[in-house]
Design a protein around this motif. Structure first.
Motif, PDB file in Angstrom:
ATOM      1  N   HIS A   1       0.839  -0.883  -0.055  1.00 32.50           N
ATOM      2  CA  HIS A   1       0.075  -0.049  -0.015  1.00 32.50           C
ATOM      3  C   HIS A   1       0.962   1.284   0.014  1.00 32.50           C
ATOM      4  O   HIS A   1       2.052   1.079   0.073  1.00 32.50           O
ATOM      5  CB  HIS A   1      -0.958   0.291   1.109  1.00 32.50           C
ATOM      6  CG  HIS A   1      -1.437  -0.947   1.426  1.00 32.50           C
ATOM      7  ND1 HIS A   1      -2.650  -1.680   2.153  1.00 32.50           N
ATOM      8  CD2 HIS A   1      -2.032  -1.806   0.357  1.00 32.50           C
ATOM      9  CE1 HIS A   1      -2.603  -2.749   1.918  1.00 32.50           C
ATOM     10  NE2 HIS A   1      -2.497  -2.912   1.286  1.00 32.50           N
ATOM     11  N   TRP A   2       0.634   2.301  -0.346  1.00 37.58           N
ATOM     12  CA  TRP A   2       1.061   3.522  -0.639  1.00 37.58           C
ATOM     13  C   TRP A   2       1.728   3.862   0.577  1.00 37.58           C
ATOM     14  O   TRP A   2       2.424   4.344   0.896  1.00 37.58           O
ATOM     15  CB  TRP A   2      -0.033   5.066  -0.971  1.00 37.58           C
ATOM     16  CG  TRP A   2      -0.737   4.693  -2.324  1.00 37.58           C
ATOM     17  CD1 TRP A   2      -1.487   4.525  -2.182  1.00 37.58           C
ATOM     18  CD2 TRP A   2       0.285   4.886  -3.907  1.00 37.58           C
ATOM     19  NE1 TRP A   2      -2.140   4.481  -3.586  1.00 37.58           N
ATOM     20  CE2 TRP A   2      -1.002   4.977  -4.236  1.00 37.58           C
ATOM     21  CE3 TRP A   2       1.756   5.558  -3.527  1.00 37.58           C
ATOM     22  CZ2 TRP A   2      -0.156   4.881  -5.834  1.00 37.58           C
ATOM     23  CZ3 TRP A   2       1.394   5.832  -5.636  1.00 37.58           C
ATOM     24  CH2 TRP A   2       0.835   5.683  -6.048  1.00 37.58           C
TER      25      TRP A   2
ATOM     26  N   VAL B   1       4.767  11.678  -4.488  1.00 42.06           N
ATOM     27  CA  VAL B   1       3.324  10.563  -3.807  1.00 42.06           C
ATOM     28  C   VAL B   1       2.118  12.345  -3.957  1.00 42.06           C
ATOM     29  O   VAL B   1       1.055  12.080  -4.398  1.00 42.06           O
ATOM     30  CB  VAL B   1       2.695  10.074  -2.308  1.00 42.06           C
ATOM     31  CG1 VAL B   1       1.375   9.816  -2.716  1.00 42.06           C
ATOM     32  CG2 VAL B   1       3.294   8.640  -3.089  1.00 42.06           C
TER      33      VAL B   1
ATOM     34  N   ILE C   1      -5.490   8.010  -3.019  1.00 40.66           N
ATOM     35  CA  ILE C   1      -4.591   8.185  -4.211  1.00 40.66           C
ATOM     36  C   ILE C   1      -4.817   8.561  -6.073  1.00 40.66           C
ATOM     37  O   ILE C   1      -5.067   7.470  -6.364  1.00 40.66           O
ATOM     38  CB  ILE C   1      -2.934   8.050  -3.986  1.00 40.66           C
ATOM     39  CG1 ILE C   1      -2.704   7.852  -2.760  1.00 40.66           C
ATOM     40  CG2 ILE C   1      -1.825   8.456  -5.114  1.00 40.66           C
ATOM     41  CD1 ILE C   1      -2.265   9.615  -2.299  1.00 40.66           C
TER      42      ILE C   1
ATOM     43  N   VAL D   1       6.526   8.139  -9.397  1.00 39.07           N
ATOM     44  CA  VAL D   1       5.231   7.033  -9.215  1.00 39.07           C
ATOM     45  C   VAL D   1       4.278   6.630  -9.680  1.00 39.07           C
ATOM     46  O   VAL D   1       3.892   8.251 -10.218  1.00 39.07           O
ATOM     47  CB  VAL D   1       4.634   6.880  -7.728  1.00 39.07           C
ATOM     48  CG1 VAL D   1       5.900   6.734  -6.612  1.00 39.07           C
ATOM     49  CG2 VAL D   1       4.377   8.530  -7.187  1.00 39.07           C
TER      50      VAL D   1
ATOM     51  N   SER E   1      -0.110   5.997 -11.139  1.00 40.25           N
ATOM     52  CA  SER E   1      -0.989   5.321  -9.796  1.00 40.25           C
ATOM     53  C   SER E   1      -2.084   4.836 -11.092  1.00 40.25           C
ATOM     54  O   SER E   1      -2.366   5.870 -12.173  1.00 40.25           O
ATOM     55  CB  SER E   1      -1.639   6.561  -8.948  1.00 40.25           C
ATOM     56  OG  SER E   1      -3.007   6.240  -8.346  1.00 40.25           O
TER      57      SER E   1
ATOM     58  N   ASN F   1      -5.243   1.510  -4.173  1.00 38.83           N
ATOM     59  CA  ASN F   1      -4.480   1.756  -2.672  1.00 38.83           C
ATOM     60  C   ASN F   1      -2.462   1.005  -3.170  1.00 38.83           C
ATOM     61  O   ASN F   1      -2.274   1.112  -2.039  1.00 38.83           O
ATOM     62  CB  ASN F   1      -4.730   1.276  -2.285  1.00 38.83           C
ATOM     63  CG  ASN F   1      -5.098  -0.332  -1.582  1.00 38.83           C
ATOM     64  OD1 ASN F   1      -4.840  -1.259  -3.067  1.00 38.83           O
ATOM     65  ND2 ASN F   1      -5.568  -1.045  -0.608  1.00 38.83           N
ATOM     66  N   GLN F   2      -2.135   0.715  -4.718  1.00 38.32           N
ATOM     67  CA  GLN F   2      -1.029   0.650  -4.473  1.00 38.32           C
ATOM     68  C   GLN F   2      -0.827   1.028  -5.787  1.00 38.32           C
ATOM     69  O   GLN F   2      -1.042   1.647  -6.739  1.00 38.32           O
ATOM     70  CB  GLN F   2      -0.870  -1.174  -4.780  1.00 38.32           C
ATOM     71  CG  GLN F   2      -1.154  -2.231  -3.825  1.00 38.32           C
ATOM     72  CD  GLN F   2      -1.269  -3.112  -3.863  1.00 38.32           C
ATOM     73  OE1 GLN F   2      -1.497  -3.756  -5.046  1.00 38.32           O
ATOM     74  NE2 GLN F   2      -1.212  -3.940  -2.981  1.00 38.32           N
ATOM     75  N   PRO F   3       1.273   1.716  -5.988  1.00 33.53           N
ATOM     76  CA  PRO F   3       1.914   1.789  -6.558  1.00 33.53           C
ATOM     77  C   PRO F   3       1.921   0.990  -8.080  1.00 33.53           C
ATOM     78  O   PRO F   3       1.841  -0.408  -8.083  1.00 33.53           O
ATOM     79  CB  PRO F   3       2.985   2.640  -6.649  1.00 33.53           C
ATOM     80  CG  PRO F   3       3.307   2.018  -5.072  1.00 33.53           C
ATOM     81  CD  PRO F   3       1.613   1.041  -4.613  1.00 33.53           C
TER      82      PRO F   3
ATOM     83  N   HIS G   1       6.842   2.203  -9.249  1.00 36.74           N
ATOM     84  CA  HIS G   1       7.533   3.185  -8.758  1.00 36.74           C
ATOM     85  C   HIS G   1       9.062   2.998  -9.229  1.00 36.74           C
ATOM     86  O   HIS G   1       9.646   2.113  -8.904  1.00 36.74           O
ATOM     87  CB  HIS G   1       7.649   2.424  -7.279  1.00 36.74           C
ATOM     88  CG  HIS G   1       7.915   3.165  -5.667  1.00 36.74           C
ATOM     89  ND1 HIS G   1       8.195   3.156  -5.190  1.00 36.74           N
ATOM     90  CD2 HIS G   1       8.851   4.441  -6.000  1.00 36.74           C
ATOM     91  CE1 HIS G   1       9.054   3.650  -4.000  1.00 36.74           C
ATOM     92  NE2 HIS G   1       8.760   4.648  -4.694  1.00 36.74           N
TER      93      HIS G   1
END
Lengths: 145, 406, 143
Positions: free
Chosen positions: B55-56, B82, B293, B313, B315, B319-321, B324
């Protein structure tokens, strides 16, 4: 183990090996030798060759690229040799132990035999010293408390 | 240049002072280095891939462990990325705390480097003193964050812990105690004729080299290239306090050392202003709430002790990149060896390599020597480290210094 | 602010209408390119405009690869990214390594982790992965 108990209770010589670490544990190991903790006053010193070492301190989670080298190094060392896994990465893999991690090999304890695990990220110098003293006292039967 | 008929013998795969495995093939003609090849990867840990599964907010704990010495630099650049992606504005108190932690880290990192450079030259007292003066900074980190290393202060939209007014006198006192010691170290290094003879003119990088290799941080600033992300693209509190970019023109290892020492003094100046700022703004406002995000991409940079640390990053709104990308400063600085080592003798190689302050977790430390003249390894039982120290001793002897401050 | 605008305008003027130059809301700039235009644009940014190469990043978008080359004009405070799209089957792009020695390593990294081929790159050896890493296994590609 009487030879071992004679060797390991005198000034032990330490070889430090990093197998893919972030360097925090390595810096804390070096910190043990600097004036605040000053392990050198007990004769404990870092050596440049595994063949001179009594204790091998390993940090890092032993990546795929490093594992064969670690094994070779351990085999080159003269025995008896104690091995301490310092830090969460060396103990279990830490945050890098993940199915997604294509560099993950196996925990250090599956590559070479480990005598002492010092968890922490990084473990404080006091924790490392305590762990090493506990290990050494195990040869004399002395309780480290 | 022929690379055939050479014998390589690893010079101790892992040396106690060379923290990480680092691999250079040095091609030498007699005592002179003619070419350097960098082999990396022994410390590659798949962090970019791991990031995509976290997760971020979990990623911050992951990237903290990219490098232990610049432990807050990567989270700093990541949260900048972010916040750039999501358009998050942070409160002033957060800016001051972030800059304060970043500058304390700069001081501890430069002192660490100074100690190791001293050790490479045979100046073990410098090693012990620099690391002794580093300890109060680590104690400060423990006081502020609960940990000597991996302080986990950064958070998307804020910081994880406040620095209460009650702790400020302790920080002020530690900084005040450190300042004269840094001045003492600086003048001792500048006044020492052996160190000057040893480091002046060694490992020079020209402005053109800096540009071709994209070198950054103190390596670039020591060659007169005044680049610093904190000044060029201000973030956190760096646009709110008064400070200057430190540069030197000579480009040699001595210039790099002096830039780092003077940056420590400048960091103290920044920290003092951040502490004044913390006294001015109300306590407690240490972040904005971040719920989601959005999709998009963000780029964040931080001037780590070694140079520009870059995080990208991407997106997709989850809820996850999705991606990265991390580029540590040493990735740009380490290849400068190809310019700075060539032409120098083997006894200078260690200090030139150290002069770049490679973030040990990005690089390995095994050096293979290929002697093109004798088609064999010319160094048998003495390591490059011993050669470096031997050169220091012979310079001291030439200068008639029997008792050298070391 | 005015100097930044003049700087960007001078770049736009040099390229005419061939390139799309867009500004992100966060203050960064993008130029979308085709791969045949890459070397000329990079050469212009480095030599005429004094940009510094920061790094390059590649993303697997499933239907294509996207490479971003990131450049920083530190004095002017402008951050610019060149955006290129590559076909997913056999992605390839001209190498920048003879313009920029620092591109040597980032291109090797992108090749071994993403499987992007850099035409003219002198070194085909792995940088980060073990030498016996299976061919065709690119860890950063989406499965």
């Amino acid at each position: 183990m009487s030879i071992a108990s004679r060797i390991f209770t005198k000034s032990i010589w330490v070889f430090h090996l990093s197998t893919g670490s972030c360097n925090n544990c390595d810096i804390e190991i070096l910190d043990c030798l600097t004036p605040k903790h000053d392990l050198e006053r007990f004769g404990i010193t870092l050596v440049g060759s595994i063949r001179h070492a009594d204790l091998l301190l390993v940090t890092g989670f032993c990546t795929k690229k490093n594992a064969p080298r670690v094994k070779t190094l351990y085999e080159q060392a003269s025995k008896p040799l104690l091995v301490a896994a310092v830090g969460a990465c060396a103990c279990t893999g830490g945050i890098f132990r993940d199915d997604r991690n294509y560099c993950w090999n196996a925990p250090l304890s599956e590559v070479i035999p480990v005598d002492l695990f010092i968890p922490g990220c990084p473990p404080k110098p006091e924790a490392m010293i305590s762990g090493i003293v506990t290990l050494l006292h195990s040869f004399t039967g002395r309780n480290s408390k | 240049m022929s690379k055939k008929r050479t014998v390589s013998v690893p010079l101790g795969p892992y040396h106690p002072l060379f923290e990480e495995p680092e691999f250079f093939n040095l091609y030498c003609d007699g005592e002179r280095v003619v070419d350097v090849e960098w082999k990396a990867g022994y410390n590659h840990r798949g962090i970019e891939k791991l990031s995509e599964g976290k997760h971020w907010d979990q990623v911050i704990f992951l990237v903290e462990r990219i490098c232990g010495i610049c432990s807050t630099s990567h989270p700093f650049a990541y949260v900048n990325a972010v916040e750039n992606l999501a358009g998050i504005e942070i409160p002033d108190r957060v800016r001051y705390i972030r800059s304060l932690v970043g500058e304390l880290e700069r001081i501890h990192s430069h002192l660490l480097w100074l100690g190791l450079a001293g050790h490479f030259l045979g100046y073990n007292t410098v090693f012990m003193w620099a690391w002794k003066y580093r300890e109060p900074i680590l104690d400060l980190f423990e006081e502020i964050s609960g940990s000597r290393q991996n302080y986990a202060m950064m958070k998307i939209g804020g910081v994880r812990r406040d620095i209460p007014i009650a702790k400020i006198p302790l920080i002020e006192k530690s900084i005040a105690d450190l300042s004269p010691k840094l001045e003492m170290l600086s003048s001792a290094i500048l006044d020492d004729p052996v160190l000057s003879a040893r480091l002046k003119g060694v490992g020079i990088l020209s402005k053109e080299d800096i540009s071709l290799f994209g070198a950054i941080g103190p390596v670039a600033r020591a060659s007169g290239v005044a680049i610093d992300v904190r000044k060029d693209f201000p973030y956190a509190a760096y646009g709110m306090v008064d400070w200057k970019v430190i540069t030197r023109e000579e480009g040699d290892v001595l210039a790099k050392a002096m830039v780092r020492l003077e940056e420590c003094m400048e960091s103290i100046h920044i920290i003092r202003q951040c502490l004044l700022g913390l006294k001015r703004v109300p306590e407690g406002n240490i972040g904005v709430e971040v719920r989601d995000i959005p999709g998009g991409e963000g780029i964040g940079r931080h001037e780590a002790p070694r140079g520009e640390c870059f995080h990208y990053v991407k997106s997709d709104g989850s809820n996850q990149p999705v991606r990265h990308k991390i580029r540590a400063p040493s990735f740009m600085n380490v290849p400068t060896f190809m310019a700075s080592c060539v032409g120098h003798t083997l006894s200078d190689v260690t200090i030139i390599l150290a002069g770049v302050d490679p973030c040990y977790c990005c690089t390995e430390r095994m050096i293979r020597l290929f002697d093109l003249q004798r088609h064999s390894l010319s160094v048998s039982d003495s390591s490059l480290l011993e050669r470096s120290r031997q050169k220091t001793r012979s310079i001291a002897a030439q200068l008639g210094r029997k008792k050298v401050w070391k | 602010m005015k100097e930044k605008k003049l700087f960007i305008d001078s770049i736009k003027k040099s390229f005419g209408r061939n390139f799309l130059i867009e500004k992100e809301s966060s203050g960064r700039w993008y130029i979308s390119l085709k791969k045949g235009q890459l070397r000329e644009v990079v050469s212009f940014l480095l030599k005429e405009k004094g940009f510094r190469f920061s790094t390059a990043s590649a993303v697997d978008l499933l239907h294509a690869f996207e490479i971003l080359y990131h450049f920083s004009a530190d004095r002017e405070g402008i951050f610019l990214s060149l955006r290129l799209s590559l076909k997913r089957e056999r992605p390839s792009i001209p190498s920048l390594s003879n313009l920029l020695p620092c591109a040597l390593f980032i291109e090797r990294e992108m090749r071994e982790l993403m499987g992007i081929f850099f035409e003219g790159h002198p070194d085909k050896k792995n940088l980060l992965l073990p030498d016996d890493w299976p061919k065709g296994n690119y860890p950063l590609r989406k499965p």
